[in-house]
Structures are given as C-alpha cells and as structure tokens.
Scaffold this motif. Structure first.
Motif, PDB file in Angstrom:
ATOM      1  N   ASP A 252      -4.390  -3.392  -2.449  1.00 55.31           N
ATOM      2  CA  ASP A 252      -3.075  -2.772  -2.378  1.00 55.31           C
ATOM      3  C   ASP A 252      -3.111  -1.293  -2.709  1.00 55.31           C
ATOM      4  N   GLY A 253      -4.277  -0.712  -2.922  1.00 54.77           N
ATOM      5  CA  GLY A 253      -4.362   0.704  -3.187  1.00 54.77           C
ATOM      6  C   GLY A 253      -4.260   1.508  -1.917  1.00 54.77           C
ATOM      7  N   PRO A 254      -4.095   2.803  -2.049  1.00 55.52           N
ATOM      8  CA  PRO A 254      -3.967   3.645  -0.854  1.00 55.52           C
ATOM      9  C   PRO A 254      -5.273   3.680  -0.082  1.00 55.52           C
ATOM     10  N   SER A 255      -5.148   3.724   1.234  1.00 55.75           N
ATOM     11  CA  SER A 255      -6.355   3.780   2.075  1.00 55.75           C
ATOM     12  C   SER A 255      -6.903   5.192   2.069  1.00 55.75           C
ATOM     13  N   THR A 256      -8.163   5.313   2.451  1.00 57.84           N
ATOM     14  CA  THR A 256      -8.815   6.648   2.472  1.00 57.84           C
ATOM     15  C   THR A 256      -8.788   7.252   3.853  1.00 57.84           C
ATOM     16  N   GLY A 257      -8.217   6.579   4.788  1.00 55.48           N
ATOM     17  CA  GLY A 257      -8.140   7.158   6.132  1.00 55.48           C
ATOM     18  C   GLY A 257      -7.565   6.168   7.100  1.00 55.48           C
ATOM     19  N   ARG A 258      -7.327   6.624   8.287  1.00 61.31           N
ATOM     20  CA  ARG A 258      -6.766   5.791   9.333  1.00 61.31           C
ATOM     21  C   ARG A 258      -7.716   5.828  10.513  1.00 61.31           C
TER      22      ARG A 258
ATOM     23  N   GLU B 156       0.833  -1.210   0.000  1.00 56.67           N
ATOM     24  CA  GLU B 156       0.000   0.000   0.000  1.00 56.67           C
ATOM     25  C   GLU B 156       0.862   1.251   0.000  1.00 56.67           C
ATOM     26  N   THR B 157       1.894   1.259   0.825  1.00 59.37           N
ATOM     27  CA  THR B 157       2.775   2.433   0.907  1.00 59.37           C
ATOM     28  C   THR B 157       3.546   2.633  -0.402  1.00 59.37           C
ATOM     29  N   LEU B 158       4.044   1.549  -0.971  1.00 56.48           N
ATOM     30  CA  LEU B 158       4.779   1.666  -2.233  1.00 56.48           C
ATOM     31  C   LEU B 158       3.870   2.189  -3.342  1.00 56.48           C
ATOM     32  N   THR B 159       2.643   1.721  -3.388  1.00 53.88           N
ATOM     33  CA  THR B 159       1.704   2.195  -4.408  1.00 53.88           C
ATOM     34  C   THR B 159       1.473   3.699  -4.278  1.00 53.88           C
ATOM     35  N   ALA B 160       1.271   4.165  -3.031  1.00 56.60           N
ATOM     36  CA  ALA B 160       1.050   5.587  -2.812  1.00 56.60           C
ATOM     37  C   ALA B 160       2.301   6.394  -3.143  1.00 56.60           C
ATOM     38  N   TYR B 161       3.437   5.879  -2.778  1.00 54.62           N
ATOM     39  CA  TYR B 161       4.693   6.580  -3.049  1.00 54.62           C
ATOM     40  C   TYR B 161       4.907   6.748  -4.552  1.00 54.62           C
ATOM     41  N   LEU B 162       4.642   5.684  -5.322  1.00 55.52           N
ATOM     42  CA  LEU B 162       4.784   5.771  -6.769  1.00 55.52           C
ATOM     43  C   LEU B 162       3.732   6.688  -7.369  1.00 55.52           C
ATOM     44  N   ALA B 163       2.547   6.664  -6.823  1.00 47.41           N
ATOM     45  CA  ALA B 163       1.457   7.486  -7.353  1.00 47.41           C
ATOM     46  C   ALA B 163       1.724   8.973  -7.158  1.00 47.41           C
ATOM     47  N   HIS B 164       2.510   9.324  -6.142  1.00 43.69           N
ATOM     48  CA  HIS B 164       2.800  10.734  -5.866  1.00 43.69           C
ATOM     49  C   HIS B 164       4.200  11.123  -6.352  1.00 43.69           C
ATOM     50  N   GLY B 165       4.700  10.387  -7.323  1.00 45.03           N
ATOM     51  CA  GLY B 165       5.940  10.780  -7.976  1.00 45.03           C
ATOM     52  C   GLY B 165       7.162  10.701  -7.102  1.00 45.03           C
ATOM     53  N   GLY B 166       7.157   9.850  -6.076  1.00 44.35           N
ATOM     54  CA  GLY B 166       8.304   9.696  -5.204  1.00 44.35           C
ATOM     55  C   GLY B 166       8.419  10.769  -4.149  1.00 44.35           C
ATOM     56  N   SER B 167       7.315  11.449  -3.833  1.00 39.97           N
ATOM     57  CA  SER B 167       7.337  12.484  -2.801  1.00 39.97           C
ATOM     58  C   SER B 167       6.961  11.870  -1.461  1.00 39.97           C
ATOM     59  N   LEU B 168       7.877  11.934  -0.492  1.00 36.29           N
ATOM     60  CA  LEU B 168       7.597  11.366   0.830  1.00 36.29           C
ATOM     61  C   LEU B 168       6.452  12.093   1.514  1.00 36.29           C
TER      62      LEU B 168
ATOM     63  N   CYS C 131       3.080  11.362  -0.075  1.00 38.42           N
ATOM     64  CA  CYS C 131       2.699   9.980   0.233  1.00 38.42           C
ATOM     65  C   CYS C 131       2.214   9.887   1.670  1.00 38.42           C
ATOM     66  N   ALA C 132       2.925  10.526   2.590  1.00 40.68           N
ATOM     67  CA  ALA C 132       2.537  10.476   4.003  1.00 40.68           C
ATOM     68  C   ALA C 132       1.176  11.104   4.210  1.00 40.68           C
ATOM     69  N   ARG C 133       0.909  12.247   3.558  1.00 37.06           N
ATOM     70  CA  ARG C 133      -0.400  12.890   3.702  1.00 37.06           C
ATOM     71  C   ARG C 133      -1.519  11.996   3.177  1.00 37.06           C
ATOM     72  N   SER C 134      -1.273  11.322   2.027  1.00 33.04           N
ATOM     73  CA  SER C 134      -2.338  10.490   1.471  1.00 33.04           C
ATOM     74  C   SER C 134      -2.635   9.283   2.345  1.00 33.04           C
ATOM     75  N   LEU C 135      -1.634   8.850   3.102  1.00 34.11           N
ATOM     76  CA  LEU C 135      -1.829   7.695   3.978  1.00 34.11           C
ATOM     77  C   LEU C 135      -2.158   8.105   5.413  1.00 34.11           C
ATOM     78  N   TYR C 136      -2.130   9.394   5.689  1.00 29.04           N
ATOM     79  CA  TYR C 136      -2.394   9.920   7.032  1.00 29.04           C
ATOM     80  C   TYR C 136      -1.410   9.329   8.045  1.00 29.04           C
ATOM     81  N   VAL C 137      -0.118   9.294   7.637  1.00 29.12           N
ATOM     82  CA  VAL C 137       0.929   8.817   8.545  1.00 29.12           C
ATOM     83  C   VAL C 137       2.068   9.821   8.508  1.00 29.12           C
TER      84      VAL C 137
END
Length: 442
Positions: free
Chosen positions: A436-442, A367-379, A382-388
């Motif tokens: 394996d897609g990004p979650s919508t919240g925590r 899930e984290t890798l998918t989000a990281y790739l989806a946001h162009g490698g921006s930490l 990616c963290a904001r989209s995963l709420y971590v």
C-alpha cells in the motif's frame, strides 16, 4: 332496576327497611348531634349489642352488594375475593368494637386494611378501594336505623347518634385507605428508583443481556425500543429535579429515559427517542455540567445497551484529546482518540471501516491515500510522487470517501484516516504488507 341500583339480594333483603328521613332535617343540624360527633359516639349498650348480633347479616349483605354492584370484584380470583370480603367484614367488626369504647381514638380502630396481604394492593386499585368503602358504608347506612330502632333505647335520637358515629368512622376509614396507598406509592417509588439505578449500573458494567432485561422488565420498561446512552458530567443542580427534567425532555422527544447520577457523572439511557442526538443537545444545554458530553451509538434494544455505554464511556475518557470537539459529540466521532487511549473496540472499528474496505477496493485507492497523507494533503505533490495527473488524484480521493465514508480533504477526517491506516498496517500478520505504499514509477 337499573345498573346503578341493582335489585336487593336475599342477604340484603334480610335487613330491615329504612324508615323515611325527617323532611325538616332539624335533627341532623341540632346542637345535640354536634356534641355527639365531637365527644364520641355515645350510643347505648343495647344498640351495640344489636349491631354485634347483626354483624353476620351486614357482612353477607355487603358481600352480596359487591357481587352485584362492583364488576371488578366478581372478576377477582377466589383467594383475592376472600381477602376483600374479610376487609369489609373487619371494617364492620372494628366499627362495633370502637362503639364499645367511645374514649378510644377512632384512628386506632381503622386498621381494617391490615387484614389483607400487601400483594392485594397490586390487584385492587385505590379507586376500587374507594368503591368498596362506599358500598360497605351504604349497606350499613341502609340497615342501621332499623337495627337501632328495635331496641328499648331506640328512637330518632339514638339513630342520629349511631349515624353520626358511622359518619365519623367512615371518614377515618377513607383517610386510612388513602394513607395505605400513599405509603405503598412512596415505597414503590423508592423501590423503582433503586431498581432504576441497578439497571443503569448493569448497563454501564456490561452485565449480561438476561440480567438487564429482567431488571428492566420489573420496571415495566419496553425492551425492544432503540436505545442510546448519553454520558457527561452532572450539573450542580439538585439530583431529584435534574432526573425529573431529563425524563420530561425524553417524553417530549417521544421516548423514555433511565437516569443515573454516579458522583460527578450523569448517565442517561434514552429509549424510543425519535432523534437521540437532538435530545442529547437539549440535555447538554440544560442538564449536564461543564465538560464533554458523549453520545453512544444507537442499539436495537435495552438489553444490548451495554455496547452503547462502553463506547460513550470510552469517549468521555478520550474526549480531552480533542478540545475542539462539539458538545455533545458522537462516540464514533472520537474513534481516533479512543484508539489512542487504548480502546480495542475503536481500533477494530477503524481497521474494519476504513483500512480493510480500501485494501479490498483496489484501484490504487490505498496507495493514493497513503501518498496524499504523506505529502501533507497536497494534491500536486501527491500526483508527482505517483506520476499521475492531479485530476486522477482527485478522482481517487472521491472514491476513498465513497468507500469508507471519510473524506481525505477534510482536516479532521484526514486525521481519522491516517490513524486508521496506521492501525491497519499494525494489524497485519507478519509485520504487514508494503503493497500500500507509494509506487516508484508508472
């Protein structure tokens, strides 16, 4: 008696004793001897008849001397001992026949080696053949003077002419032996080159392991050594010289090489080389032409080298999709390009080595890798989209690198992982899972 001078056998004892040579040596250096050697043997008919009568005794004495003086002769199988004996007998018979026709070319009388089958050359080496000729000539020399001296025309002059004739004939026999083995070596070299080309072709075509093993065994190739296939464009240098240089480089690296030049492509099968990549780098600089040089994966043995060859061939096709690829480049480093070009083996490798391990590892790695790739490698994105926290993303990305050996933060390896995830999702039965897609919240 010493080992170098064995006691004479009963057959050799039947030959008359050799009279002592003239200590002055004048007869050996006279003008008459030079004329006899140049113009022909010119021995009397009586001498020829006596030599013909002594042929059986000479043949037996030669065989007996070989038994006692040549250990390798005693160890030959009975059929090969018989052939060697026939060669020695034919040599003396041809010598006597030549004496009856002094005008005949001496080389035409030295076809003694045509008596034996071609297979005998595989059992009797050139060195052993030289020992055989030396032994036969020595036996004849030891009894020649006495046989010649018994005739009415005998005497020092006749003995000298007979000795000069034997000297001339033995010289031509030696040259004939060298010519026979030289032709055999040339034929063997040409045959080995054709067989080597067949082995390389079998490896490229992916023939069965038994086929490759049998052909390689005929070359005397070690089958159980680690093997790597390197493929690239051939250079404009002469083929023969390039092949020799490739083999020399492989030997310097501690192994051997099978080499095949197929049009504009050079194929090198490295076996037993300690560092195939370093060897491939040297070959790329000196022997391959301009263009990509691909190193297939190392396999356990030559019979399974087709796996390395398939990967290298696929890499050559796909390498143009990565212009910045190193030279040489590993076939495994071209997995994304190979997969995009239709290589099913590369597709399975990416799925099995990246997607499946991440899916089984859990811990939100996929899930984290998918989000990281989806946001162009921006930490941060990616963290904001995963709420971590961003540090959580960093930790998970390090875990991704540990699980699948590709680092998401490296641009090239990020592309590999992105391709692997796409192929992994396509491989899922029923359209794949969305877990394996990004979650919508925590």
């Amino acid at each position: 008696m010493s080992a170098d001078n064995p006691a004479p056998s009963a057959d050799e004892a039947a030959l008359p004793a050799v009279p002592p040579a003239d200590p002055t040596g004048e007869e050996d250096t006279g003008v008459q001897g030079e004329v006899a050697l140049a113009a022909g043997p010119a021995v009397s008919r009586e001498t020829v008849k006596r030599l013909e009568a002594a042929a059986g005794t000479f043949s037996s004495a030669i065989t007996a001397r070989m038994d006692t003086g040549l250990p390798w002769y005693s160890s030959l199988p009975p059929d090969e001992r018989s052939w060697v004996g026939l060669v020695a007998q034919a040599g003396f018979t041809d010598f006597v026949r030549w004496l009856t026709d002094p005008a005949h070319d001496v080389r035409a009388a030295t076809g003694v080696f045509g008596t034996a089958p071609r297979e005998l050359m595989r059992s009797v080496t050139l060195q052993q053949t030289v020992e055989l000729v030396r032994t036969a000539i020595t036996v004849v020399e030891e009894g020649l003077d006495a046989v010649v001296g018994d005739g009415e025309d005998g005497g020092p002059d006749e003995q000298l002419r007979a000795r000069l004739a034997l000297l001339r004939y033995s010289r031509e026999v030696a040259f004939a032996a060298a010519a026979v083995y030289a032709r055999a070596a040339e034929a063997r070299g040409a045959w080995d080159a054709r067989l080597e080309a067949l082995v390389v072709d079998a490896v490229l075509r992916g023939d069965g392991e038994d086929t490759i093993a049998s052909r390689a065994a005929a070359l005397g190739w070690a089958l159980d050594a680690a093997t790597t296939v390197v493929i690239g464009p051939s250079s404009e240098q002469p083929t023969v010289g390039a092949v020799a240089r490739v083999r020399s480089l492989a030997q310097e690296a501690g192994g051997e090489a099978l080499v095949g030049v197929q049009g504009d492509r050079l194929v090198v099968v490295l076996s037993g080389v300690l560092d195939p990549v370093a060897t491939a780098e040297r070959l790329a600089r000196s022997e391959f032409g301009p263009g990509p040089v691909v190193v297939g994966p190392t396999v356990d043995s030559l019979p399974v080298a087709a796996r390395s060859a398939r990967a290298a061939l696929a890499g050559v096709v796909a390498a143009r999709a990565w212009p910045e690829a190193p030279r040489p480049v590993l076939a495994d480093d071209l997995l994304p390009e190979r997969a995009l070009s239709g290589d099913a083996t590369a597709r399975r490798a990416l799925v099995d080595r990246a997607y499946v391990p991440l899916l089984e590892a859990g811990g939100a790695l996929l899930e984290t890798l998918t989000a990281y790739l989806a946001h162009g490698g921006s930490l941060e994105a990616c963290a904001r989209s995963l709420y971590v926290h961003a540090n959580t993303v960093r930790y998970r990305l390090r875990r991704v690198a540990e699980v699948c050996a590709w680092t998401p933060t490296a641009p090239r390896e990020r592309f590999v992982l992105q391709t692997a995830l796409a192929l992994g999702r396509l491989s899922q039965v029923g359209g794949g899972s969305r877990s394996d897609g990004p979650s919508t919240g925590r």
